[in-house]
Design a protein around this motif. Structure first.
Motif, short mmCIF file in Angstrom:
data_model
loop_
_atom_site.label_atom_id
_atom_site.label_comp_id
_atom_site.label_asym_id
_atom_site.label_seq_id
_atom_site.Cartn_x
_atom_site.Cartn_y
_atom_site.Cartn_z
N UNK A 31 16.50 33.36 8.36
CA UNK A 31 15.88 32.43 7.41
C UNK A 31 15.02 33.20 6.40
N UNK A 32 15.06 32.81 5.13
CA UNK A 32 14.15 33.42 4.16
C UNK A 32 12.71 32.97 4.40
N UNK A 33 11.77 33.89 4.18
CA UNK A 33 10.36 33.59 4.43
C UNK A 33 9.54 34.02 3.22
N UNK A 34 8.56 33.19 2.88
CA UNK A 34 7.56 33.61 1.88
C UNK A 34 6.19 33.32 2.47
N UNK A 35 5.22 34.17 2.16
CA UNK A 35 3.88 33.87 2.66
C UNK A 35 2.82 34.42 1.72
N UNK A 53 6.00 29.86 4.36
CA UNK A 53 7.04 28.90 4.02
C UNK A 53 8.40 29.47 4.44
N UNK A 57 14.59 26.46 0.33
CA UNK A 57 14.06 25.72 -0.81
C UNK A 57 12.66 26.15 -1.24
N UNK A 58 12.07 27.10 -0.53
CA UNK A 58 10.73 27.54 -0.89
C UNK A 58 10.81 28.56 -2.03
N UNK A 59 10.21 28.23 -3.17
CA UNK A 59 10.17 29.15 -4.31
C UNK A 59 8.81 29.82 -4.35
N UNK A 60 7.77 29.00 -4.14
CA UNK A 60 6.39 29.47 -4.22
C UNK A 60 5.86 29.72 -2.81
N UNK A 61 5.15 30.83 -2.59
CA UNK A 61 4.63 31.08 -1.24
C UNK A 61 3.47 30.17 -0.83
N UNK A 62 2.87 29.51 -1.81
CA UNK A 62 1.72 28.66 -1.50
C UNK A 62 2.20 27.26 -1.11
N UNK A 63 1.44 26.62 -0.22
CA UNK A 63 1.78 25.28 0.26
C UNK A 63 0.97 24.25 -0.53
#
Lengths: 193, 606
Positions: A31-35, A53, A57-63
């Protein structure tokens, strides 16, 4: 799978390692991960957070507020601070132990952790309060709060990652001499009811 | 190619290595520091890397390497660029042979900086091309492209990042070491008409630069990272558009996934601005909202272009107060701004906990660590100078936190090294004030030495206090000229601060261990009483780079509960437990300052 995870606590509590373990476990699933996380001055005794994230579908690391599936709260007051990020029906896993602000003695602050836990229980439907002091005492280390919270979150199913996934991440990312202790903490928390 | 989970700054470093960078120089500063550290950790056999003494030196070292044809990168935070401005402005007129990337990390917020200055302005001012990545993957790919453009057009280029790109993480695709480029430098070729700046050369260079930037505006209109995205079917009739760039592109993408896709311009090269692409974007629109952080750079460019091409479109943003004009944007602020612009209701957020008011939350300000030697130094000066008319000029570093109560020992703080000048200026107008300037060891080398020379030469009356903790603590313990080791892993001769001061002509210099309180107070009193420029060096290593001495303990039979220890020094290791002063064993380093303050000798080592 797509998940938004907030970790919060006080600098020095091990939020960053917990964040790395979740990310590693998710990546191992392909899975792709951003943080994003607090770096700098606040790392010493200040309020710290990580946003993670997981998913395509997560483009931006911020929630965004109101969209976190789960909050891993290393400290009750900091968890209240991050509560606006939780979505309706989201899960809070929180350590019972309050960390006094470093300036508490000086300012005569009346910060009370129990009040925070009571408040959390009153406004969050799905909440797991982990008695980390008791667990740390029984397992003989104060440095396992992160694995305790991870174990409880993984066992709940809401994390989207299993206890075994986290165990594998520990094997991959943590020096071998700490494996046994971390495994004990994971299992201890996973078996809490 | 393989996948790695990387911080933005790590991605920039690995991207530069993949591009065949041969020399990297910089000065630490949040949020830029990890770039150079990652290069050092992953350097190839022929990579040279150094922490320079300051950003100006880094820029000049980088320029020299680029003159030989080597690919070079220099790294700094946005305020560091001010220090490097002098070589930078001239270097653009000279140009480079090897690709040269100037990595500058901006800090919207600001989270850990003095200013919210915008490096995109600096790009325009210095006439340099500027690249502005929006994600970790883009930063990795784009920095390699930046080297290509730099080399092709013979100019240094800016690579401007911001905190959320630099300190964000993502799982990204990176090259194998075998795929790294190897650019063999030709070597420096003597040519005074090329490398020596004279008015005649500058005049001709200016003509060339303007022509090149006009060409680059066209080239960048075709650059694949400057994007023109069409409106979605449900938004076509709106005749509204969004312009953005850098990290804010991710906020905008998320917001429009929610609200509907308007026509969108993503600017990845704020200078030279992709003018033709912008014209295409603006044509047919009635209103445009600009979403960016720091200054309204895109907004002003679009206003200019709309005017130049007589386009009947309103450009909105910070200047029109549709977007806040300071601080960081957030997912939520951008969503709200775009929803208002589109005239749409905000989607239901479903936040928790709003029905019941939350209890008061603890405030956790950053403070000097338990056992920090700076606390002892400040306290000694405070005690020694009690009752005297004083000014305590602070500087940039951990010791800026000496301003917090109860120490309250920082009256001014401006920029790196400024405390020295400010102390002198105050002293010339108020001769009855005892003027102190505090400076850390890394800052001393980076920015304070000319200030000392100025003081000696101009007969100032002041006391310089060097807080020497043998590291660059605030940014994460980088080595500096006084530490005796380099980023290449070499052990070298330490530059001795006391000898530097004596060499300048400061005749009264004394070094003292700040944890010996009585001796420290005595030294401060003595030095403050002497005429001219005097210096005290408080020397004791940062707690993060040394083993604790032990732990202190409170003898509850002797403690009367006066709490003088807590009131006087505010050490986080001193806490109240069950109504009684106690030591937090997890924090105490056994520095013993509190034991020297207790009037009842109730605190001792154990």
């Amino acid at each position: 799978m797509s998940k938004n995870i907030v970790l919060c606590g006080v600098g020095g509590q091990g939020t960053i390692l917990a964040s790395k373990l979740i990310s590693a476990a998710a990546m191992a699933q392909g899975l792709p991960v951003k943080s994003a996380e607090t770096i700098g001055m606040a790392q010493r005794g200040g309020s710290v957070f990580s946003h993670i994230r997981i998913g395509e579908d997560a483009v931006c690391p911020m929630i965004a507020k109101g969209t976190a599936d789960i909050i891993l709260g290393f400290e009750p007051g900091e968890t209240v601070r991050m509560l606006p990020y939780l979505r309706q029906g989201g899960l809070v896993v929180v350590s019972k132990r309050a960390v006094m602000p470093v300036t508490a003695a000086l300012s005569g602050s009346n910060y009370n952790g129990e009040k925070m836990v009571t408040y959390l229980r009153s406004v969050v439907e799905r909440i797991m309060v982990v008695d980390t002091d008791k667990a740390c005492h029984e397992l003989g280390s104060a440095k396992i709060v992160n694995l305790l919270l991870l174990g409880a979150a993984a066992a709940s199913g809401e994390l989207g990652l299993s206890v075994e996934d986290i165990r594998q991440a520990v094997i991959d990312r943590v020096p071998p001499k700490f494996h046994q202790l971390n495994f004990s903490a994971l299992d201890y928390a996973a078996n809490l009811k | 190619m393989h996948q790695e989970f990387l911080m933005g700054n790590q991605a920039i470093a690995l991207g530069a290595l993949a591009a065949g960078v041969r020399l990297v120089a910089g000065y630490p500063g949040t949020p830029s520091t990890e770039v150079l550290e990652t290069v050092a950790k992953n350097r190839q056999e022929n990579t040279y890397v150094e922490w320079s003494v300051n950003e100006k030196s880094a820029m000049e070292v980088g320029a020299g390497a680029a003159y030989t044809g080597a690919r070079t990168m220099v790294t700094m935070k946005q305020v560091g660029l001010n220090v490097a401005a002098d070589p930078l402005m001239s270097l653009e007129y000279i140009g480079v042979k090897g690709g040269m990337v100037i990595l500058v990390a901006d800090d919207p917020g600001p989270i850990s900086s003095q200013t919210e200055q915008d490096t995109r302005h600096f790009a325009r001012f210095s006439k340099l091309p500027c690249f502005d990545p929006s994600t970790v993957q883009e930063a990795y790919d784009m920095v390699q492209e930046a080297f290509e453009y730099s080399e092709k057009y013979g100019t240094p280029v800016f690579f401007r990042s911001t905190t959320r790109v630099s300190h964000g993480y993502a799982s990204i695709q990176v090259k194998e070491v075998e795929e790294y480029k190897n650019v063999e430098p030709e070597g420096f070729v003597k040519d005074t008409k090329r490398w020596v700046i004279f008015p005649k050369l500058s005049y001709q260079a200016h003509i060339n630069i303007e022509a090149r930037n006009e060409e680059l505006a066209k080239v960048f209109s075709q650059y694949k990272r400057n994007l023109l995205l069409p409106a979605g079917d449900d938004c076509k009739e709106l005749k509204k558009g969004i312009a953005t760039g850098g990290f804010n592109y991710t906020y905008v993408t998320e917001a429009m996934a929610n609200l509907g896709q308007l026509r969108e311009l993503k600017v990845s090269t704020p200078h030279p601005f992709p003018e033709q692409l912008a014209v295409e974007f603006l044509t047919g629109l009635e209103e445009v909202l600009c979403i960016e952080e720091l200054d309204p750079v895109i907004e002003r460019e679009l206003i200019y272009i709309a005017g130049k091409y007589h386009l009947p479109v309103k450009i909105l943003g910070k200047l029109s107060h549709h977007v806040k004009n300071s601080g960081e944007n957030t997912r939520d602020s951008v969503l709200a701004d775009i929803a208002a612009f589109m005239g749409r209701q905000l989607p239901e957020q479903g936040e928790n906990g709003q029905a019941v008011p939350a209890p008061e939350l603890p405030v956790r300000p950053p403070v000097l660590c338990a056992g920090c030697p700076h606390r002892a130094s400040f306290y000694a000066v405070k005690k020694a100078m009690q009752g005297r008319k004083t000014i305590f000029c602070g500087d940039i570093g951990c010791y800026t936190m000496g301003n917090a109560m109860p120490l309250d020992m920082v009256d001014t703080c401006l920029c790196m090294g400024a405390g020295l000048g400010i102390a002198q200026g105050v002293g010339h107008i108020e001769p009855d004030t005892s003027c102190f300037a505090f400076v850390g060891d890394s800052t001393f080398f980076a920015a304070a030495i000319p200030g000392v020379v100025n003081a000696v030469y101009n007969q100032a009356e002041m006391t310089l206090v060097v807080l020497d903790n043998s590291t660059t603590a605030m940014t994460g313990h980088q080595p500096h000229p006084g530490t005796g080791h380099t980023m290449m892993g070499e052990v070298v001769a330490k530059v001795n601060i006391e000898a530097v001061l004596q060499g300048i002509g400061v005749t009264a210099v004394e070094t003292v261990n700040p944890l010996d309180l009585d001796k420290s107070i005595e030294v401060v009193r003595k030095m403050a009483g002497m005429p001219g420029v005097k210096a005290i060096i408080f020397k004791y290593p940062c707690i993060a780079i040394t083993k604790p001495e032990g732990k202190m303990a409170v003898d509850i039979d002797k403690c009367v509960g006066c709490r003088k220890c807590i009131r006087e020094i505010g050490c986080p290791g001193l806490i109240i437990r069950d109504g009684q002063v106690a030591i937090d064993e997890s924090l105490c380093t056994g520095c013993g300052l509190c034991s020297q303050i207790c009037p009842f000798e109730a605190i001792g080592g154990c």
